[in-house]
Design a protein around this motif. Structure first.
Motif, PDB file in Angstrom:
ATOM      1  N   ARG A   1       0.992  -0.760   0.041  1.00  0.00           N
ATOM      2  CA  ARG A   1      -0.295   0.202  -0.084  1.00  0.00           C
ATOM      3  C   ARG A   1       1.070   1.313   0.089  1.00  0.00           C
ATOM      4  O   ARG A   1       1.914   1.166   0.444  1.00  0.00           O
ATOM      5  N   PRO A   2       1.166   2.139  -1.135  1.00  0.00           N
ATOM      6  CA  PRO A   2       1.150   3.509  -1.305  1.00  0.00           C
ATOM      7  C   PRO A   2       1.207   4.331   0.503  1.00  0.00           C
ATOM      8  O   PRO A   2      -0.403   4.323   0.913  1.00  0.00           O
ATOM      9  N   VAL A   3       2.209   4.553   1.322  1.00  0.00           N
ATOM     10  CA  VAL A   3       1.707   5.033   2.378  1.00  0.00           C
ATOM     11  C   VAL A   3       2.996   6.255   2.580  1.00  0.00           C
ATOM     12  O   VAL A   3       4.123   6.628   1.823  1.00  0.00           O
ATOM     13  N   LYS A   4       2.250   7.313   3.423  1.00  0.00           N
ATOM     14  CA  LYS A   4       3.756   8.631   4.033  1.00  0.00           C
ATOM     15  C   LYS A   4       3.200   8.840   5.276  1.00  0.00           C
ATOM     16  O   LYS A   4       2.355   8.198   5.474  1.00  0.00           O
ATOM     17  N   LEU A   5       4.341   9.226   6.654  1.00  0.00           N
ATOM     18  CA  LEU A   5       3.957   9.154   7.515  1.00  0.00           C
ATOM     19  C   LEU A   5       3.778  10.808   7.673  1.00  0.00           C
ATOM     20  O   LEU A   5       4.473  11.505   6.799  1.00  0.00           O
ATOM     21  N   MET A   6       2.641  11.415   8.364  1.00  0.00           N
ATOM     22  CA  MET A   6       2.832  12.877   9.021  1.00  0.00           C
ATOM     23  C   MET A   6       3.675  12.715  10.461  1.00  0.00           C
ATOM     24  O   MET A   6       3.865  12.517  11.122  1.00  0.00           O
ATOM     25  N   ILE A   7       4.694  13.984   9.721  1.00  0.00           N
ATOM     26  CA  ILE A   7       6.001  14.365  10.735  1.00  0.00           C
ATOM     27  C   ILE A   7       5.335  14.905  11.440  1.00  0.00           C
ATOM     28  O   ILE A   7       4.435  15.904  11.317  1.00  0.00           O
ATOM     29  N   GLY A   8       5.756  15.159  12.729  1.00  0.00           N
ATOM     30  CA  GLY A   8       5.471  15.624  14.473  1.00  0.00           C
ATOM     31  C   GLY A   8       4.044  15.182  15.314  1.00  0.00           C
ATOM     32  O   GLY A   8       4.042  14.761  15.766  1.00  0.00           O
ATOM     33  N   GLY A   9       3.386  14.376  14.449  1.00  0.00           N
ATOM     34  CA  GLY A   9       2.452  13.324  15.026  1.00  0.00           C
ATOM     35  C   GLY A   9       1.259  14.413  15.507  1.00  0.00           C
ATOM     36  O   GLY A   9       1.357  15.862  14.909  1.00  0.00           O
ATOM     37  N   VAL A  10       0.359  14.026  16.673  1.00  0.00           N
ATOM     38  CA  VAL A  10      -0.006  14.774  17.576  1.00  0.00           C
ATOM     39  C   VAL A  10       0.584  16.240  18.101  1.00  0.00           C
ATOM     40  O   VAL A  10       0.236  17.028  17.578  1.00  0.00           O
ATOM     41  N   THR A  11       1.492  16.131  18.254  1.00  0.00           N
ATOM     42  CA  THR A  11       3.129  16.798  18.522  1.00  0.00           C
ATOM     43  C   THR A  11       2.950  17.954  17.735  1.00  0.00           C
ATOM     44  O   THR A  11       2.258  19.024  18.312  1.00  0.00           O
ATOM     45  N   GLY A  12       3.283  17.959  16.818  1.00  0.00           N
ATOM     46  CA  GLY A  12       3.597  18.543  15.958  1.00  0.00           C
ATOM     47  C   GLY A  12       1.966  19.221  15.101  1.00  0.00           C
ATOM     48  O   GLY A  12       1.959  20.396  15.101  1.00  0.00           O
ATOM     49  N   TRP A  13       0.732  18.661  15.453  1.00  0.00           N
ATOM     50  CA  TRP A  13       0.002  19.006  14.986  1.00  0.00           C
ATOM     51  C   TRP A  13      -0.924  20.001  16.110  1.00  0.00           C
ATOM     52  O   TRP A  13      -1.045  21.253  15.746  1.00  0.00           O
ATOM     53  N   LEU A  14      -0.304  20.006  17.019  1.00  0.00           N
ATOM     54  CA  LEU A  14      -0.709  20.947  18.196  1.00  0.00           C
ATOM     55  C   LEU A  14      -0.069  21.841  17.825  1.00  0.00           C
ATOM     56  O   LEU A  14       0.473  23.668  17.984  1.00  0.00           O
ATOM     57  N   ASP A  15       1.770  21.587  18.078  1.00  0.00           N
ATOM     58  CA  ASP A  15       2.494  22.722  18.340  1.00  0.00           C
ATOM     59  C   ASP A  15       1.907  24.171  16.370  1.00  0.00           C
ATOM     60  O   ASP A  15       2.095  25.064  16.534  1.00  0.00           O
ATOM     61  N   GLU A  16       1.507  23.412  15.319  1.00  0.00           N
ATOM     62  CA  GLU A  16       0.819  24.240  14.505  1.00  0.00           C
ATOM     63  C   GLU A  16       0.113  25.239  14.449  1.00  0.00           C
ATOM     64  O   GLU A  16      -0.738  25.836  14.525  1.00  0.00           O
ATOM     65  N   GLY A  17      -0.810  24.867  16.179  1.00  0.00           N
ATOM     66  CA  GLY A  17      -1.949  25.821  16.361  1.00  0.00           C
ATOM     67  C   GLY A  17      -3.428  25.299  16.127  1.00  0.00           C
ATOM     68  O   GLY A  17      -4.291  25.520  15.926  1.00  0.00           O
ATOM     69  N   PHE A  18      -2.888  24.036  15.431  1.00  0.00           N
ATOM     70  CA  PHE A  18      -4.120  22.704  14.882  1.00  0.00           C
ATOM     71  C   PHE A  18      -4.808  22.896  16.104  1.00  0.00           C
ATOM     72  O   PHE A  18      -4.575  22.495  17.259  1.00  0.00           O
ATOM     73  N   THR A  19      -6.403  22.086  15.868  1.00  0.00           N
ATOM     74  CA  THR A  19      -7.035  21.057  16.764  1.00  0.00           C
ATOM     75  C   THR A  19      -7.698  20.124  17.111  1.00  0.00           C
ATOM     76  O   THR A  19      -7.618  19.698  15.523  1.00  0.00           O
ATOM     77  N   LEU A  20      -7.887  19.344  18.694  1.00  0.00           N
ATOM     78  CA  LEU A  20      -7.748  17.713  18.011  1.00  0.00           C
ATOM     79  C   LEU A  20      -9.093  17.961  18.206  1.00  0.00           C
ATOM     80  O   LEU A  20     -10.253  18.740  18.942  1.00  0.00           O
TER      81      LEU A  20
END
Length: 133
Positions: free
Chosen positions: A109-128
């Protein structure tokens, strides 16, 4: 005089270009995932590969909960073989996304990794989001 930074000289520009371009074949970042998800133009399936419990406590909006140990052909049967998956876990201190990416790649299966994960997501100011989807 050299420092620890320059004691090993940087790669030639042509080699550096190949290296950094190839990295983007394997990973994406939180900003690009957010942009695609929020625009409704995501051409991938975002997988939260942490436990269902952690997913319910907070996950990237639009992500599907599929713990990395559960990534098998049977759990992917509803996705066409060419589906691109983007995986994430807790963050740089966690290797769950790598484990999930390995499992997907072994299944062809084609796959990429989202670097940073949840920590990176929150660091960008995005919400969960919380709860089940």
């Amino acid at each position: 005089m050299t420092t620890a930074v320059t004691a090993v000289p940087p790669a030639a520009s042509d080699r550096a270009l190949r290296h950094f371009e190839s990295a983007l074949e394997f990973e994406t970042d939180c900003w690009d995932v957010h942009d695609a998800m929020s625009s409704g133009k995501a051409d991938f399936v975002l997988l939260d590969v942490r436990s269902h419990v952690l997913y319910e406590k907070g996950h990237v909006p639009g992500a599907v909960s599929l713990p990395h140990a559960k990534i098998i052909e049977g759990t992917l049967r509803d996705y066409p073989p060419q589906t691109v998956f983007v995986v994430y876990c807790a963050g740089p201190h966690c290797n769950g996304a790598h484990r999930g990416a390995i499992r997907l790649a072994r299944l062809g299966r084609p796959v990429k990794l989202m670097i940073g994960g949840v920590t990176g997501w929150l660091d960008e100011g995005f919400t969960l989001e919380t709860g089940k989807t």
